[in-house]
Design an enzyme around this catalytic site. Structure first.
Site, PDB file in Angstrom:
ATOM      1  N   THR A  18       3.661  75.926  18.379  1.00  0.00           N
ATOM      2  CA  THR A  18       3.392  74.575  18.865  1.00  0.00           C
ATOM      3  C   THR A  18       2.764  74.604  20.260  1.00  0.00           C
ATOM      4  OG1 THR A  18       5.407  73.926  17.693  1.00  0.00           O
ATOM      5  CG2 THR A  18       4.436  72.284  19.139  1.00  0.00           C
ATOM      6  N   SER A 113       8.862  77.430  28.420  1.00  0.00           N
ATOM      7  CA  SER A 113       9.309  76.055  28.575  1.00  0.00           C
ATOM      8  C   SER A 113      10.827  75.891  28.609  1.00  0.00           C
ATOM      9  CB  SER A 113       8.684  75.212  27.473  1.00  0.00           C
ATOM     10  OG  SER A 113       8.911  73.868  27.711  1.00  0.00           O
ATOM     11  N   HIS A 114      11.371  75.174  27.623  1.00  0.00           N
ATOM     12  CA  HIS A 114      12.798  74.853  27.644  1.00  0.00           C
ATOM     13  C   HIS A 114      13.659  76.001  27.111  1.00  0.00           C
ATOM     14  CE1 HIS A 114      11.086  73.988  23.769  1.00  0.00           C
ATOM     15  NE2 HIS A 114      12.292  74.105  23.240  1.00  0.00           N
ATOM     16  N   ASP A 278      12.157  70.248  32.604  1.00  0.00           N
ATOM     17  CA  ASP A 278      12.465  71.487  31.889  1.00  0.00           C
ATOM     18  C   ASP A 278      11.918  72.721  32.605  1.00  0.00           C
ATOM     19  OD1 ASP A 278       9.786  71.027  31.401  1.00  0.00           O
ATOM     20  OD2 ASP A 278       9.854  71.911  29.400  1.00  0.00           O
ATOM     21  N   ASP A 280       9.237  74.518  32.540  1.00  0.00           N
ATOM     22  CA  ASP A 280       7.880  74.542  33.087  1.00  0.00           C
ATOM     23  C   ASP A 280       7.420  73.193  33.629  1.00  0.00           C
ATOM     24  OD1 ASP A 280       7.853  73.559  30.465  1.00  0.00           O
ATOM     25  OD2 ASP A 280       5.769  74.106  30.161  1.00  0.00           O
ATOM     26  N   ASP A 282       7.102  70.121  32.309  1.00  0.00           N
ATOM     27  CA  ASP A 282       6.325  69.115  31.594  1.00  0.00           C
ATOM     28  C   ASP A 282       7.185  68.083  30.876  1.00  0.00           C
ATOM     29  OD1 ASP A 282       7.156  70.891  29.682  1.00  0.00           O
ATOM     30  OD2 ASP A 282       5.174  71.270  28.807  1.00  0.00           O
ATOM     31  N   ARG A 283       8.487  68.343  30.766  1.00  0.00           N
ATOM     32  CA  ARG A 283       9.354  67.358  30.091  1.00  0.00           C
ATOM     33  C   ARG A 283      10.085  66.493  31.093  1.00  0.00           C
ATOM     34  NH1 ARG A 283      12.038  69.843  24.666  1.00  0.00           N
ATOM     35  NH2 ARG A 283      10.204  71.000  23.974  1.00  0.00           N
ATOM     36  N   THR A 345       2.958  67.130  15.991  1.00  0.00           N
ATOM     37  CA  THR A 345       3.748  67.567  17.131  1.00  0.00           C
ATOM     38  C   THR A 345       2.978  68.589  17.967  1.00  0.00           C
ATOM     39  OG1 THR A 345       5.824  67.149  16.009  1.00  0.00           O
ATOM     40  CG2 THR A 345       5.855  68.820  17.727  1.00  0.00           C
ATOM     41  N   GLU A 364       5.881  62.199  23.234  1.00  0.00           N
ATOM     42  CA  GLU A 364       6.596  62.787  22.118  1.00  0.00           C
ATOM     43  C   GLU A 364       8.088  62.498  22.268  1.00  0.00           C
ATOM     44  OE1 GLU A 364       4.856  66.607  20.476  1.00  0.00           O
ATOM     45  OE2 GLU A 364       4.866  66.997  22.622  1.00  0.00           O
ATOM     46  N   GLU A 365       8.780  62.534  21.130  1.00  0.00           N
ATOM     47  CA  GLU A 365      10.223  62.280  21.158  1.00  0.00           C
ATOM     48  C   GLU A 365      10.983  63.383  21.899  1.00  0.00           C
ATOM     49  OE1 GLU A 365      12.083  64.680  19.462  1.00  0.00           O
ATOM     50  OE2 GLU A 365      10.139  65.567  18.953  1.00  0.00           O
ATOM     51  N   SER A 366      10.321  64.522  22.091  1.00  0.00           N
ATOM     52  CA  SER A 366      10.979  65.690  22.675  1.00  0.00           C
ATOM     53  C   SER A 366      10.918  65.664  24.203  1.00  0.00           C
ATOM     54  CB  SER A 366      10.318  66.950  22.142  1.00  0.00           C
ATOM     55  OG  SER A 366       8.906  66.884  22.368  1.00  0.00           O
ATOM     56  N   LYS A 377       1.756  67.158  29.102  1.00  0.00           N
ATOM     57  CA  LYS A 377       2.797  66.200  29.431  1.00  0.00           C
ATOM     58  C   LYS A 377       3.289  66.529  30.837  1.00  0.00           C
ATOM     59  CE  LYS A 377       6.293  68.685  26.622  1.00  0.00           C
ATOM     60  NZ  LYS A 377       5.557  69.680  25.822  1.00  0.00           N
ATOM     61  N   ARG A 497      14.355  70.664  12.382  1.00  0.00           N
ATOM     62  CA  ARG A 497      14.564  69.427  13.127  1.00  0.00           C
ATOM     63  C   ARG A 497      14.550  68.265  12.138  1.00  0.00           C
ATOM     64  NH1 ARG A 497      14.093  71.625  18.037  1.00  0.00           N
ATOM     65  NH2 ARG A 497      12.199  72.726  18.708  1.00  0.00           N
TER      66      ARG A 497
HETATM   67  C1  VG1 Z   1       8.822  71.375  20.663  1.00  0.00           C
HETATM   68  C2  VG1 Z   1       8.763  69.865  20.604  1.00  0.00           C
HETATM   69  C3  VG1 Z   1       7.329  69.396  20.746  1.00  0.00           C
HETATM   70  C4  VG1 Z   1       6.744  69.948  22.057  1.00  0.00           C
HETATM   71  C5  VG1 Z   1       6.892  71.460  22.077  1.00  0.00           C
HETATM   72  C6  VG1 Z   1       6.439  72.061  23.378  1.00  0.00           C
HETATM   73  O1  VG1 Z   1       8.078  71.912  19.591  1.00  0.00           O
HETATM   74  O2  VG1 Z   1       9.320  69.385  19.408  1.00  0.00           O
HETATM   75  O3  VG1 Z   1       7.299  67.997  20.722  1.00  0.00           O
HETATM   76  O4  VG1 Z   1       5.390  69.611  22.167  1.00  0.00           O
HETATM   77  O5  VG1 Z   1       8.250  71.823  21.882  1.00  0.00           O
HETATM   78  O6  VG1 Z   1       7.147  71.526  24.441  1.00  0.00           O
HETATM   79  P1  VG1 Z   1       8.757  72.429  18.241  1.00  0.00           P
HETATM   80  O7  VG1 Z   1       7.634  72.973  17.416  1.00  0.00           O
HETATM   81  O8  VG1 Z   1       9.792  73.444  18.618  1.00  0.00           O
HETATM   82  O9  VG1 Z   1       9.403  71.231  17.620  1.00  0.00           O
HETATM   83  V1  VG1 Z   1       7.530  72.538  25.746  1.00  0.00           V
HETATM   84  O10 VG1 Z   1       8.106  71.558  26.979  1.00  0.00           O
HETATM   85  O11 VG1 Z   1       8.505  73.616  24.994  1.00  0.00           O
HETATM   86  O12 VG1 Z   1       6.056  73.230  26.145  1.00  0.00           O
HETATM   87 CO    CO Z   2       7.995  72.401  28.714  1.00  0.00          CO
END
Ligand code: VG1
Ligand code: CO
Length: 544
Positions: A18, A113-114, A278, A280, A282-283, A345, A364-366, A377, A497
């Site tokens: 993603t 990221s997270h 988060d 990095d 962006d959240r 997504t 996004e919902e995330s 983001k 998910r």
């Molecule tokens: C998750 C989220 C998605 C987001 C992606 C990257 O992806 O659901 O909405 O864009 O993380 O965010 P996935 O494929 O695990 O559902 V980040 O802040 O991890 O760059």
């Molecule tokens: Co992130």
């Protein structure tokens, strides 16, 4: 500068998900692993000789080592300048801004990221193009293809670069510039929001705030912007020191992982506003005194009130949301008569719409929201947006949310994550759901009759590219939805998910607990996907 060609063997698992390639640090530490992937990216790109590459990461374990490796490969491949965040640090939105502001060819962002960090945890890398946004699928597919046959990479014998001193140096034809990671970003935020109003609202005590940087990248950004510029008290920013292992926690801003913040915000002496970002940066998670704002609602509320923010006072050209994000923003778009796009997504799908000026705001919902100011983001941007709204409207977070629901109705929403499911079981679940789809339309389950059941496929309205298999959707006559998809960011097994939503127009029923209000849909979701039955689990790992 002496260029060396090193022979290497391809790895077969370098398929970006993603948001870039994410693997365990130990995987990235294999000989030639990072080198192969970076060379595969450069081999897939054209015409960058002498141009600028931006480089930075979220500071997690392996960040500094990876940056030194990448500097040498980028030098050997002919880049003319590298712009690197001091200490190897750049938040994802800040990197996007730097690429755009300095007209770079592109950038490499090092982050998972997270996901947790440390020697036994996760690392990641992604390429962002000259528009500042994540490489589109056609590029990430090309990187993967190249990685499967790569047999050498190029590097140089230059010494390691001092990443900690701001300034430029020239090595033969290569200029290396270390920049302060925060300054340009802080300037950008100042150009979007009403900083004078924010200063006043904070110094008068009208807004009290708490920001949890989760020991990740946003610490230095939040300290500079919230404390130094806007005058919040030093205690307003917690966990502000970026740590290589995020203090052993998941830098994932939700009520489960940002529990220190959650406890404070749901206590008697809660500040008026609380937020987290988060790994990095962006959240964003938005909370107010004793209220949590779901990311889907947050996007809708931001869209409905955008004209109150200086940068958006002329209104929005359009909005977009990822498919599993609730339909709350659609209602706002319909009311204001602006287009609303539904994308798969991942932020890479918003890039074309933003570049073409079709949308101004997306989310996004995330826990991700952003606008056309960058092509990622942006956590702190969303937080400043909310602070600016509170300051203009002179309303609490709770009042803003309740007023929005009264006007538009409430899309009650939850997401359940089942993490680290054995991959074959997860694949079987998806196959099973796929088989079920044609049988569902017209079937009635209690108060829910199935209107449509399909697998989401997206045709990009700008370049016509098609992305298939983007999640399974079951929609009901009353507007409710259940969505299933497998994560593309995990590094262990598969993560399923499940996204569930139901629309509630009746204001007297807006204050329900989401899990309770969605109870019968949650049972239906299990009936369809059988995750509990097939794995023996009794509960999801995370509920948001
Ligand atoms: C998750 C989220 C998605 C987001 C992606 C990257 O992806 O659901 O909405 O864009 O993380 O965010 P996935 O494929 O695990 O559902 V980040 O802040 O991890 O760059
Ligand atoms: Co992130």
């Amino acid at each position: 500068m002496q260029i060396e060609t090193i022979t290497s063997e391809p790895y077969n698992d370098q398929n970006p998900g993603t948001s870039g390639l994410r693997k365990k640090v130990k995987v990235f530490q294999q000989p030639g692993y990072l080198e192969n992937f970076v060379q595969s990216i450069f081999d897939s790109l054209e015409d960058f000789n002498g141009k600028t590459l931006v480089l930075g990461g979220d500071g997690r374990y392996f960040n500094r080592i990876a940056i030194q490796i990448i500097i040498k490969i980028a030098a050997a491949n002919g880049f003319g300048e590298l712009i690197i965040g001091q200490g190897g640090l750049l938040s994802t939105p800040a990197a996007s801004n730097i690429i755009r502001k300095y007209n770079a060819f592109g950038g490499l962002i090092l982050s998972a990221s997270h996901n947790p960090g440390g020697p036994d945890e996760d690392f990641g890398i992604k390429y962002n193009a000259g528009n500042g946004g994540p490489a589109p699928e056609k590029d990430t597919n090309a990187f993967y293809l190249r990685s499967q046959s790569i047999d050498h990479y190029k590097t140089t014998n230059i010494p390691d670069i001092d990443l900690d001193t701001v300034g430029s140096q020239q090595i033969d034809t290569l200029k290396i510039t270390i920049i302060d990671p925060v300054t340009d970003y802080a300037e950008l935020m100042q150009s979007i929001f009403d900083f004078n109003l924010l200063k006043e609202s904070i110094s008068s005590g009208y807004i009290t705030l708490l920001f949890d940087a989760m020991s990740a990248i946003t610490g230095p950004y939040a300290k500079r912007i919230l404390i130094d510029i806007l005058g919040a008290t030093p205690e307003s920013v917690i966990n502000a020191e970026p740590l290589e292992d995020f203090g052993g926690r998941h830098p994932d801003p939700n009520l489960a992982h940002a529990h220190e913040l959650a406890e404070r915000m749901f206590s008697a002496d809660a500040p008026t506003f609380g937020a987290a970002s988060d790994g990095d940066g962006d959240r964003n998670m938005i909370t107010g005194s004793n209220i949590f704002v779901t990311p889907s609602d947050s996007l809708a509320i931001m869209a409905a009130n955008a004209r109150l923010i200086p940068a958006y006072n002329k209104g929005l050209s359009g909005v977009a949301r990822s498919m599993p994000t609730s339909q709350a923003v659609d209602r706002v778009a319909a009311k204001y008569n602006i287009p609303c796009y539904e994308t798969p997504t991942g932020w890479k799908f918003f890039g074309n719409l933003l570049d073409a000026g079709k949308i101004t705001l997306c989310g996004e919902e995330s826990f991700g929201t952003g606008s056309d100011h960058v092509r990622e983001k942006d956590g702190l941007w969303a937080i400043l947006f909310w602070l600016n709204l509170i300051a203009v409207k002179r309303q609490s977070v709770a009042d803003i949310v309740h007023e929005h629901w009264e006007k538009f109705g409430r899309d009650i929403y939850c997401r359940h994550d089942y993490e680290a499911v054995e991959t074959p079981i997860a694949n079987d679940i998806v196959d099973h759901l796929r088989d079920l789809l044609p049988t569902l339309p017209g079937q009635v389950f209690g108060e829910y009759s199935v209107k449509y059941a399909d697998e989401f496929s997206y045709e990009d309205p700008i370049d016509g590219s098609i992305s298939k298999n983007q999640g399974i959707r079951i929609g009901f006559e009353n507007g409710s939805r259940i969505v299933f998809r497998l994560s593309g960011t995990g590094t262990v097994g598969a993560t399923l998910r499940i996204y569930i939503e139901r629309f509630e127009a009746d204001a007297t029923r807006h204050n329900q607990d989401a899990e309770e209000a969605l109870g019968s849909l949650i049972i239906l979701a299990e009936q369809f996907c059988e995750i509990k039955k097939r794995t023996g689990r009794t509960e999801p790992n995370v509920k948001t």
